[in-house]
Design an enzyme around this catalytic site. Structure first.
Site: not given
Length: 347
Positions: A66, A177, A211-212, A234, A322
């Protein structure tokens, strides 16, 4: 290791639904590596490399990588120029105080500062300092006052703004990410092409969107490709840090590529897990099993598309995920690349 490419990927802004710049960068990088490249209606970039042995009904292997990073959309700009926000992707508000950000508009990017409303340290009470604001209480200041309304509008997006840095054997950046996966999707096919191996399988690398916010781009891309095997590429948690019990660390940095057995969105095909583990052992590639209690990734979309696919997560353990300071170990990234190339060569 092509760190310059990873740096370019991480530093290019692209939140869910606004992945355009990332896609353009990837399109340039993959020129000549695939036989067909297209962008679907969700904005995912789907690149296909045909079987090099021209076998009939080749096995379809799909790598799902992603492009989006967590960030914010502008919801309101006040008369005084305060920019109010709505998050796209999961944030811990404790990590958002006094952050430098980039406000991305069609007419240009603006540096800004994010903070929460309320009294600053020197005039706050002890009770004020205990409060953790909700994300809706944060705002962005680009320093232009009332002129901000002429530059920024509802729907523009905001990302964290810090450069990628190397720290010994570690790499630290925002958006690892999942620009790590985009890097792996590109570099694995580059290595495969340079090896000259005539692979039987048909390879689809989907650089997916959104995706998130729920694996949205992967769902449509997987339905279009209908893979036999889905590899969700990922990051995952590496909680090998103080304050986390050993049984909750998910992965440990320096111990190799992670194989996702289960997360909140899917359970991996266990025969596939064992096959890749055996290949890693044969190739002397460090590998570790991983289970994540919650959260999900694009392998779930491939597994559940139409009649389904065998699926597994190929993941790189990441500390401080994150946040603006996501950290990976170079050797783990190399192990992820090595197992992907070895697996594709074997098929």
């Amino acid at each position: 290791m092509n760190i310059d490419l990873l740096r370019a990927l991480c530093e290019t802004p692209g939140v869910p639904g606004r992945e355009h710049r990332v896609r353009k960068l990837i399109e340039t990088e993959i020129d000549g590596l695939f036989d067909e490249v297209r962008t679907d209606s969700m904005g995912s970039l789907i690149a296909m490399r045909r079987s090099r042995t021209k076998v009939k009904n080749p096995l379809k292997i799909m790598l799902l990588c992603h492009m989006d990073e967590i960030g914010f959309l502008v919801t309101h700009v006040s008369e005084k120029g305060w920019i109010h926000i709505d998050n796209v992707g999961g944030f811990d508000p404790r990590t958002l105080f006094a952050r430098r950000v980039k406000v991305v508009t069609p007419d240009g990017d603006y540096p800004g500062v994010m903070n929460a409303g309320g009294r600053p340290l020197h005039i706050s009470s002890p009770e004020d300092r205990k409060k953790i604001p909700a994300i809706k209480e944060f705002f962005v200041d680009i320093g232009l006052g009332a002129q901000t309304r002429e530059k920024v509008q509802v729907g523009d997006f905001i990302v964290m703004d810090e450069p990628l840095v190397e720290m010994g054997d570690k790499i630290v950046s925002k958006a690892l990410d999942n620009r790590v996966a985009c890097w792996l999707g590109i570099e694995a096919i580059r290595a495969l092409a340079e090896s000259g191996v005539a692979h039987d399988c048909e390879i689809h690398v989907a650089f997916t969107t959104q995706e998130e916010v729920g694996l949205r781009g992967a769902r449509t891309a997987a339905f279009a490709v209908l893979p036999d095997i889905g590899l969700g590429i990922d990051t995952t948690l590496a909680c090998d840090t103080p304050g986390v019990p050993e049984n909750e660390m998910v992965t440990a940095q320096g111990k190799g590529v992670g194989l996702t057995i289960k997360d909140g969105s899917f359970i991996a095909d266990f025969d596939l897990v064992e096959e890749i583990e055996a290949l890693a052992k044969k190739q002397d590639i460090p590998v570790q099993r991983s289970i994540l209690a919650s959260g999900g990734q694009d392998a779930a979309a491939a597994q559940q598309a139409a009649a389904g696919a065998r699926a597994i997560g190929i993941v790189v353990g990441t500390r401080y995920i994150h946040t603006i300071a996501e950290m990976i170990e170079k050797s783990d990234l190399q192990a992820a690349l090595d197992i992907l190339v070895a697996y594709l060569k074997s098929k």
